[in-house]
Motif scaffolding. Structure first.
Motif, mmCIF file in Angstrom:
data_model
loop_
_atom_site.group_PDB
_atom_site.id
_atom_site.type_symbol
_atom_site.label_atom_id
_atom_site.label_comp_id
_atom_site.label_asym_id
_atom_site.label_seq_id
_atom_site.Cartn_x
_atom_site.Cartn_y
_atom_site.Cartn_z
ATOM 1 N N ARG A 105 6.373 -37.334 -13.276
ATOM 2 C CA ARG A 105 7.751 -37.034 -13.682
ATOM 3 C C ARG A 105 8.621 -38.286 -13.623
ATOM 4 O O ARG A 105 9.486 -38.486 -14.486
ATOM 5 C CB ARG A 105 8.333 -35.935 -12.778
ATOM 6 N N LEU A 106 8.401 -39.126 -12.616
ATOM 7 C CA LEU A 106 9.176 -40.365 -12.522
ATOM 8 C C LEU A 106 8.872 -41.287 -13.684
ATOM 9 O O LEU A 106 9.781 -41.872 -14.288
ATOM 10 C CB LEU A 106 8.864 -41.064 -11.191
ATOM 11 N N ALA A 107 7.581 -41.417 -14.021
ATOM 12 C CA ALA A 107 7.197 -42.318 -15.112
ATOM 13 C C ALA A 107 7.687 -41.803 -16.465
ATOM 14 O O ALA A 107 8.151 -42.587 -17.308
ATOM 15 C CB ALA A 107 5.684 -42.485 -15.136
ATOM 16 N N ASP A 108 7.591 -40.492 -16.666
ATOM 17 C CA ASP A 108 7.992 -39.916 -17.950
ATOM 18 C C ASP A 108 9.497 -39.767 -18.092
ATOM 19 O O ASP A 108 10.005 -39.638 -19.212
ATOM 20 C CB ASP A 108 7.346 -38.536 -18.135
ATOM 21 N N GLY A 109 10.215 -39.770 -16.964
ATOM 22 C CA GLY A 109 11.660 -39.595 -17.001
ATOM 23 C C GLY A 109 12.406 -40.883 -16.746
ATOM 24 O O GLY A 109 12.592 -41.699 -17.664
ATOM 25 N N PRO A 110 12.838 -41.131 -15.486
ATOM 26 C CA PRO A 110 13.680 -42.303 -15.191
ATOM 27 C C PRO A 110 13.076 -43.643 -15.598
ATOM 28 O O PRO A 110 13.793 -44.514 -16.103
ATOM 29 C CB PRO A 110 13.864 -42.214 -13.665
ATOM 30 N N LEU A 111 11.773 -43.837 -15.413
ATOM 31 C CA LEU A 111 11.202 -45.136 -15.797
ATOM 32 C C LEU A 111 11.154 -45.287 -17.315
ATOM 33 O O LEU A 111 11.468 -46.364 -17.853
ATOM 34 C CB LEU A 111 9.802 -45.304 -15.204
ATOM 35 N N ALA A 112 10.755 -44.233 -18.009
ATOM 36 C CA ALA A 112 10.710 -44.294 -19.474
ATOM 37 C C ALA A 112 12.098 -44.474 -20.082
ATOM 38 O O ALA A 112 12.230 -44.967 -21.215
ATOM 39 C CB ALA A 112 10.061 -43.025 -20.021
ATOM 40 N N GLU A 113 13.123 -44.074 -19.306
ATOM 41 C CA GLU A 113 14.492 -44.177 -19.807
ATOM 42 C C GLU A 113 15.186 -45.469 -19.387
ATOM 43 O O GLU A 113 16.379 -45.664 -19.682
ATOM 44 C CB GLU A 113 15.297 -42.977 -19.306
ATOM 45 N N LEU A 114 14.478 -46.370 -18.713
ATOM 46 C CA LEU A 114 15.078 -47.659 -18.375
ATOM 47 C C LEU A 114 15.491 -48.376 -19.651
ATOM 48 O O LEU A 114 14.783 -48.323 -20.658
ATOM 49 C CB LEU A 114 14.082 -48.528 -17.601
ATOM 50 N N PRO A 115 16.619 -49.068 -19.643
ATOM 51 C CA PRO A 115 17.069 -49.759 -20.855
ATOM 52 C C PRO A 115 16.017 -50.739 -21.373
ATOM 53 O O PRO A 115 15.487 -51.559 -20.624
ATOM 54 C CB PRO A 115 18.322 -50.512 -20.377
#
Length: 368
Positions: A150-160
């Motif tokens: 979930r971290l990789a698919d969410g917040p990390l994937a959404e990094l600028p």
């Protein structure tokens, strides 16, 4: 530089390092400073009387020196959950992520990664999946592999500006930051500081009381029991029992960190090494004992051994590779990167000189 995390409750207000000077020239630690750091790396909560006796100074002088180093952001102590002694129901998944970022977005991506409480450490490195991309190397603490996904698919994937994310999950730790020493003390001095370790305790509980205590220790692992009791709303005797239990179980570790630049180790190198599976465990133990190695872990993927070194120069890093090849002829270094800038280390926000300037508590069990 990345912004300091949002304010925390006053009971554990740990957003900004105390009295950090942002304009003072960085200096290397002197011999007594290094000895003090080594003493606290050996026994992070040893009383000042014992530390002073080992160093040949009085307890007040030892405490004042430490206060000065900590206020300058040159050294600090912290606490964190470990991995291997958790029960499956109480799991902790530690992983490493290499994030390729569009160069124009690197500053924003770095700030966002530093603000996430599941991202323990953030480094800008020479890596990248293409010659055009910049690279971030992240250490991640999650409650499970599902939470890591979930971290990789969410917040990390959404990094600028993110272009790609490569994950490697830790399988076994042979050496980590809490094991690394500046080596300013001799064996006899270190043995006088080392505390006997008692196993078999029940460890970290999932309740809020233990979590609050760990959070308070994470900002300053040397906080007096009286302060810990006040900030967690419990008695001093209860705090003493809980700290002893958490440390005895091995589920929580204390460590003393130092600015790598002030300690005379300006070069941080990361190696991804392929080792035959049958030789991996022996290789891990061997590499962990080599001079300069700060981190050595078995991980998933073709490069199944991840190694990080702190050295005084690039030539010393090259010499390490020669030693590694001599001792492990079957191992292949498939990737080597140099850290250009460390902006976060085990929750501490660092400035360009590697000095602590803030703190984002690790929250592996965060779900969003």
């Amino acid at each position: 530089m990345p912004p300091v995390a949002a304010p925390m409750p006053e009971s554990i207000a740990v957003g900004v390092q105390d009295s950090v000077s942002t304009t003072a020239d960085l200096r290397e630690l002197d011999e007594m400073d290094m000895a003090l750091v080594d003493a606290l790396q050996t026994s992070p909560r040893a009383p000042w009387s014992r530390i002073g006796a080992v160093l040949g100074i009085d307890a007040t002088t030892a405490a004042r020196r430490w206060d000065r180093l900590r206020a300058a952001g040159l050294a600090w102590s912290t606490a964190y959950e470990t991995w291997e002694r958790h029960e499956p129901r109480d799991g902790l998944c530690i992983a490493f992520a290499e994030v390729a970022v569009a160069p124009g977005s690197l500053t924003a991506a770095t700030a966002a990664a530093c603000a996430d409480p599941r991202v323990a450490s953030v480094e800008r490195t020479t890596g990248g999946t293409s010659g055009r991309d910049a690279a971030l190397f992240l250490t991640l603490f999650c409650s499970s592999t599902a939470a890591l996904t979930r971290l990789a698919d969410g917040p990390l994937a959404e990094l600028p500006g993110v272009r790609d994310i490569q994950l490697a999950v830790m399988l076994h730790s042979y050496r980590e930051g809490a094991d690394w020493k500046v080596h300013a003390l001799d064996r006899g001095q270190r043995s006088r500081l080392a505390s006997a370790r008692v196993g078999g305790a029940s460890g970290l509980h999932r309740g809020g009381a233990d979590r609050a205590l760990l959070r308070a220790l994470a900002f300053d692992a040397r906080r007096p029991y009286s302060e810990l009791a006040r900030d967690t709303g419990t008695s001093e005797a209860t705090v003493r029992r809980r700290v002893a239990r958490m440390l005895a179980s091995g589920q929580v570790r204390l460590r003393c960190d130092v600015s790598h630049l002030a300690a005379g180790r300006p070069v941080i190198s990361t190696y991804r090494i392929a080792v035959p599976s049958a030789e991996l465990d022996a290789a891990g133990h061997l590499v962990a004992g080599l001079s300069g190695v700060r981190l050595c872990m078995a991980v998933t993927g073709e490069t199944n051994l991840l190694v990080s070194t702190w050295t005084s120069s690039l030539s010393e890093s090259a010499a390490f590779e020669v030693r590694l090849g001599t001792r492990l002829p079957a191992a292949r270094i498939l990737r080597r990167d140099v850290t250009l800038l460390t902006t976060k280390r085990m929750g501490r926000l660092l400035d360009d000189a590697g000095r602590a300037r803030g703190h984002v508590p690790l929250v592996p069990h965060q779900t969003s």
